[in-house]
Design a protein around this motif. Structure first.
Motif, PDB file in Angstrom:
ATOM      1  N   GLY A  18       0.785  -1.228   0.000  1.00  0.00           N
ATOM      2  CA  GLY A  18       0.000   0.000   0.000  1.00  0.00           C
ATOM      3  C   GLY A  18       0.812   1.270   0.000  1.00  0.00           C
ATOM      4  N   SER A  19       1.958   1.267  -0.642  1.00  0.00           N
ATOM      5  CA  SER A  19       2.804   2.464  -0.682  1.00  0.00           C
ATOM      6  C   SER A  19       2.121   3.613  -1.421  1.00  0.00           C
ATOM      7  CB  SER A  19       4.158   2.157  -1.329  1.00  0.00           C
ATOM      8  OG  SER A  19       4.001   1.947  -2.724  1.00  0.00           O
ATOM      9  N   GLY A  20       1.254   3.272  -2.370  1.00  0.00           N
ATOM     10  CA  GLY A  20       0.530   4.286  -3.129  1.00  0.00           C
ATOM     11  C   GLY A  20       1.306   4.874  -4.288  1.00  0.00           C
ATOM     12  N   ILE A  21       2.509   4.391  -4.525  1.00  0.00           N
ATOM     13  CA  ILE A  21       3.309   4.909  -5.638  1.00  0.00           C
ATOM     14  C   ILE A  21       2.565   4.709  -6.956  1.00  0.00           C
ATOM     15  CG2 ILE A  21       5.452   4.645  -6.957  1.00  0.00           C
ATOM     16  CD1 ILE A  21       6.805   3.903  -4.260  1.00  0.00           C
ATOM     17  N   CYS A  22       1.957   3.546  -7.136  1.00  0.00           N
ATOM     18  CA  CYS A  22       1.251   3.253  -8.386  1.00  0.00           C
ATOM     19  C   CYS A  22       0.100   4.227  -8.613  1.00  0.00           C
ATOM     20  CB  CYS A  22       0.737   1.818  -8.409  1.00  0.00           C
ATOM     21  SG  CYS A  22      -0.348   1.413  -7.037  1.00  0.00           S
ATOM     22  N   ALA A  23      -0.648   4.537  -7.560  1.00  0.00           N
ATOM     23  CA  ALA A  23      -1.772   5.472  -7.670  1.00  0.00           C
ATOM     24  C   ALA A  23      -1.267   6.889  -7.955  1.00  0.00           C
ATOM     25  CB  ALA A  23      -2.609   5.447  -6.405  1.00  0.00           C
ATOM     26  N   GLY A  24      -0.062   7.190  -7.498  1.00  0.00           N
ATOM     27  CA  GLY A  24       0.532   8.488  -7.797  1.00  0.00           C
ATOM     28  C   GLY A  24       1.038   8.586  -9.217  1.00  0.00           C
ATOM     29  N   VAL A  25       1.616   7.492  -9.716  1.00  0.00           N
ATOM     30  CA  VAL A  25       2.185   7.464 -11.060  1.00  0.00           C
ATOM     31  C   VAL A  25       1.098   7.301 -12.126  1.00  0.00           C
ATOM     32  CG1 VAL A  25       3.682   6.128 -12.612  1.00  0.00           C
ATOM     33  CG2 VAL A  25       4.410   6.588 -10.277  1.00  0.00           C
ATOM     34  N   ALA A  26       0.105   6.471 -11.845  1.00  0.00           N
ATOM     35  CA  ALA A  26      -0.960   6.177 -12.820  1.00  0.00           C
ATOM     36  C   ALA A  26      -2.330   6.208 -12.128  1.00  0.00           C
ATOM     37  CB  ALA A  26      -0.709   4.826 -13.474  1.00  0.00           C
ATOM     38  N   PRO A  27      -2.764   7.394 -11.675  1.00  0.00           N
ATOM     39  CA  PRO A  27      -4.010   7.483 -10.903  1.00  0.00           C
ATOM     40  C   PRO A  27      -5.257   7.056 -11.666  1.00  0.00           C
ATOM     41  CG  PRO A  27      -3.212   9.670 -11.492  1.00  0.00           C
ATOM     42  CD  PRO A  27      -2.137   8.687 -11.874  1.00  0.00           C
ATOM     43  N   ILE A  44      -7.048  -3.058 -19.909  1.00  0.00           N
ATOM     44  CA  ILE A  44      -6.858  -1.651 -20.281  1.00  0.00           C
ATOM     45  C   ILE A  44      -6.210  -1.563 -21.659  1.00  0.00           C
ATOM     46  CG2 ILE A  44      -6.587  -0.921 -17.882  1.00  0.00           C
ATOM     47  CD1 ILE A  44      -3.497  -0.549 -18.693  1.00  0.00           C
ATOM     48  N   ALA A  45      -6.359  -0.410 -22.279  1.00  0.00           N
ATOM     49  CA  ALA A  45      -5.584  -0.115 -23.477  1.00  0.00           C
ATOM     50  C   ALA A  45      -4.144   0.127 -23.015  1.00  0.00           C
ATOM     51  CB  ALA A  45      -6.138   1.119 -24.167  1.00  0.00           C
ATOM     52  N   ALA A  46      -3.191  -0.287 -23.820  1.00  0.00           N
ATOM     53  CA  ALA A  46      -1.782  -0.115 -23.472  1.00  0.00           C
ATOM     54  C   ALA A  46      -1.505   1.334 -23.085  1.00  0.00           C
ATOM     55  CB  ALA A  46      -0.909  -0.523 -24.649  1.00  0.00           C
ATOM     56  N   ASP A  47      -0.802   1.518 -21.972  1.00  0.00           N
ATOM     57  CA  ASP A  47      -0.530   2.849 -21.438  1.00  0.00           C
ATOM     58  C   ASP A  47       0.820   2.826 -20.728  1.00  0.00           C
ATOM     59  OD1 ASP A  47      -0.365   5.191 -19.882  1.00  0.00           O
ATOM     60  OD2 ASP A  47      -2.530   5.237 -19.560  1.00  0.00           O
ATOM     61  N   GLU A  48       1.722   3.663 -21.189  1.00  0.00           N
ATOM     62  CA  GLU A  48       3.086   3.711 -20.652  1.00  0.00           C
ATOM     63  C   GLU A  48       3.121   3.985 -19.151  1.00  0.00           C
ATOM     64  OE1 GLU A  48       7.070   3.122 -21.398  1.00  0.00           O
ATOM     65  OE2 GLU A  48       5.553   3.136 -22.962  1.00  0.00           O
ATOM     66  N   SER A  49       2.141   4.748 -18.636  1.00  0.00           N
ATOM     67  CA  SER A  49       2.148   5.075 -17.210  1.00  0.00           C
ATOM     68  C   SER A  49       1.994   3.831 -16.338  1.00  0.00           C
ATOM     69  CB  SER A  49       1.056   6.096 -16.871  1.00  0.00           C
ATOM     70  OG  SER A  49      -0.237   5.542 -16.989  1.00  0.00           O
ATOM     71  N   VAL A  50       1.335   2.806 -16.854  1.00  0.00           N
ATOM     72  CA  VAL A  50       1.170   1.549 -16.112  1.00  0.00           C
ATOM     73  C   VAL A  50       2.513   0.830 -15.984  1.00  0.00           C
ATOM     74  CG1 VAL A  50       0.070  -0.726 -16.206  1.00  0.00           C
ATOM     75  CG2 VAL A  50      -1.255   1.315 -16.712  1.00  0.00           C
ATOM     76  N   LEU A  51       3.316   0.895 -17.018  1.00  0.00           N
ATOM     77  CA  LEU A  51       4.651   0.289 -16.954  1.00  0.00           C
ATOM     78  C   LEU A  51       5.503   1.015 -15.913  1.00  0.00           C
ATOM     79  CD1 LEU A  51       5.442  -0.249 -20.747  1.00  0.00           C
ATOM     80  CD2 LEU A  51       4.387  -1.838 -19.122  1.00  0.00           C
ATOM     81  N   ALA A  54       4.351  -0.142 -12.494  1.00  0.00           N
ATOM     82  CA  ALA A  54       4.820  -1.496 -12.180  1.00  0.00           C
ATOM     83  C   ALA A  54       6.304  -1.490 -11.836  1.00  0.00           C
ATOM     84  CB  ALA A  54       4.554  -2.439 -13.354  1.00  0.00           C
ATOM     85  N   GLU A  55       7.088  -0.722 -12.567  1.00  0.00           N
ATOM     86  CA  GLU A  55       8.528  -0.658 -12.307  1.00  0.00           C
ATOM     87  C   GLU A  55       8.833   0.104 -11.012  1.00  0.00           C
ATOM     88  OE1 GLU A  55      10.740  -2.413 -13.856  1.00  0.00           O
ATOM     89  OE2 GLU A  55       9.530  -3.037 -15.556  1.00  0.00           O
ATOM     90  N   SER A  56       7.928   0.981 -10.590  1.00  0.00           N
ATOM     91  CA  SER A  56       8.129   1.776  -9.375  1.00  0.00           C
ATOM     92  C   SER A  56       7.692   1.061  -8.109  1.00  0.00           C
ATOM     93  CB  SER A  56       7.351   3.094  -9.481  1.00  0.00           C
ATOM     94  OG  SER A  56       7.817   3.853 -10.560  1.00  0.00           O
ATOM     95  N   CYS A  57       6.915   0.007  -8.240  1.00  0.00           N
ATOM     96  CA  CYS A  57       6.392  -0.705  -7.069  1.00  0.00           C
ATOM     97  C   CYS A  57       7.555  -1.324  -6.288  1.00  0.00           C
ATOM     98  CB  CYS A  57       5.411  -1.790  -7.498  1.00  0.00           C
ATOM     99  SG  CYS A  57       4.729  -2.724  -6.110  1.00  0.00           S
ATOM    100  N   PRO A  58       7.690  -0.981  -5.002  1.00  0.00           N
ATOM    101  CA  PRO A  58       8.843  -1.472  -4.242  1.00  0.00           C
ATOM    102  C   PRO A  58       8.883  -2.994  -4.065  1.00  0.00           C
ATOM    103  CG  PRO A  58       7.355  -0.244  -2.806  1.00  0.00           C
ATOM    104  CD  PRO A  58       6.840  -0.094  -4.201  1.00  0.00           C
ATOM    105  N   LEU A  59       7.739  -3.659  -4.126  1.00  0.00           N
ATOM    106  CA  LEU A  59       7.720  -5.118  -3.951  1.00  0.00           C
ATOM    107  C   LEU A  59       7.297  -5.872  -5.213  1.00  0.00           C
ATOM    108  CD1 LEU A  59       6.340  -5.367  -0.330  1.00  0.00           C
ATOM    109  CD2 LEU A  59       8.651  -5.722  -1.128  1.00  0.00           C
ATOM    110  N   GLU A  60       7.298  -5.162  -6.351  1.00  0.00           N
ATOM    111  CA  GLU A  60       6.913  -5.768  -7.631  1.00  0.00           C
ATOM    112  C   GLU A  60       5.580  -6.507  -7.528  1.00  0.00           C
ATOM    113  OE1 GLU A  60      10.281  -8.027  -9.095  1.00  0.00           O
ATOM    114  OE2 GLU A  60      11.289  -6.184  -9.695  1.00  0.00           O
ATOM    115  N   ALA A  61       4.610  -5.869  -6.873  1.00  0.00           N
ATOM    116  CA  ALA A  61       3.287  -6.477  -6.698  1.00  0.00           C
ATOM    117  C   ALA A  61       2.410  -6.327  -7.941  1.00  0.00           C
ATOM    118  CB  ALA A  61       2.582  -5.851  -5.500  1.00  0.00           C
ATOM    119  N   ILE A  62       2.773  -5.417  -8.829  1.00  0.00           N
ATOM    120  CA  ILE A  62       1.981  -5.160 -10.033  1.00  0.00           C
ATOM    121  C   ILE A  62       2.552  -5.957 -11.192  1.00  0.00           C
ATOM    122  CG2 ILE A  62       1.257  -3.410 -11.709  1.00  0.00           C
ATOM    123  CD1 ILE A  62       1.666  -1.353  -9.398  1.00  0.00           C
TER     124      ILE A  62
END
Length: 77
Positions: A18-27, A44-51, A54-62
């Motif tokens: 629940g770091s919230g980084i993903c919601a901050g990067v791709a709300p 979803i349609a392909a979207d660079e912000s999702v990548l 995923a790369e920003s998630c500290p535990l690679e949960a995405i």
């Protein structure tokens, strides 16, 4: 990324902290519910912000996968 490409989003609830980084990067794609991240939509349609999320998630949960063949796109392993 080709036009019309669709991806599948998955957040592993056993890894998410629940770091919230993903919601901050791709709300537009992630929300925090009860302290854990969830995708707004699984398909979803392909979207660079999702990548980036995923790369920003500290535990690679995405995990981002190609919807057609389920090939893992991110995070890069």
């Amino acid at each position: 990324m080709s036009e019309g490409t669709e991806w599948r989003l998955h957040v592993d609830p056993t890894r998410c902290i629940g770091s919230g980084i993903c919601a901050g990067v791709a709300p537009q794609h992630f929300v925090l519910v009860d302290g854990l991240s969830r995708p707004v939509a699984e398909r979803i349609a392909a979207d660079e912000s999702v990548l980036d999320a995923a790369e920003s998630c500290p535990l690679e949960a995405i995990v981002v996968s190609d919807l057609d063949n389920l090939r893992r796109i991110a995070p890069e392993g």
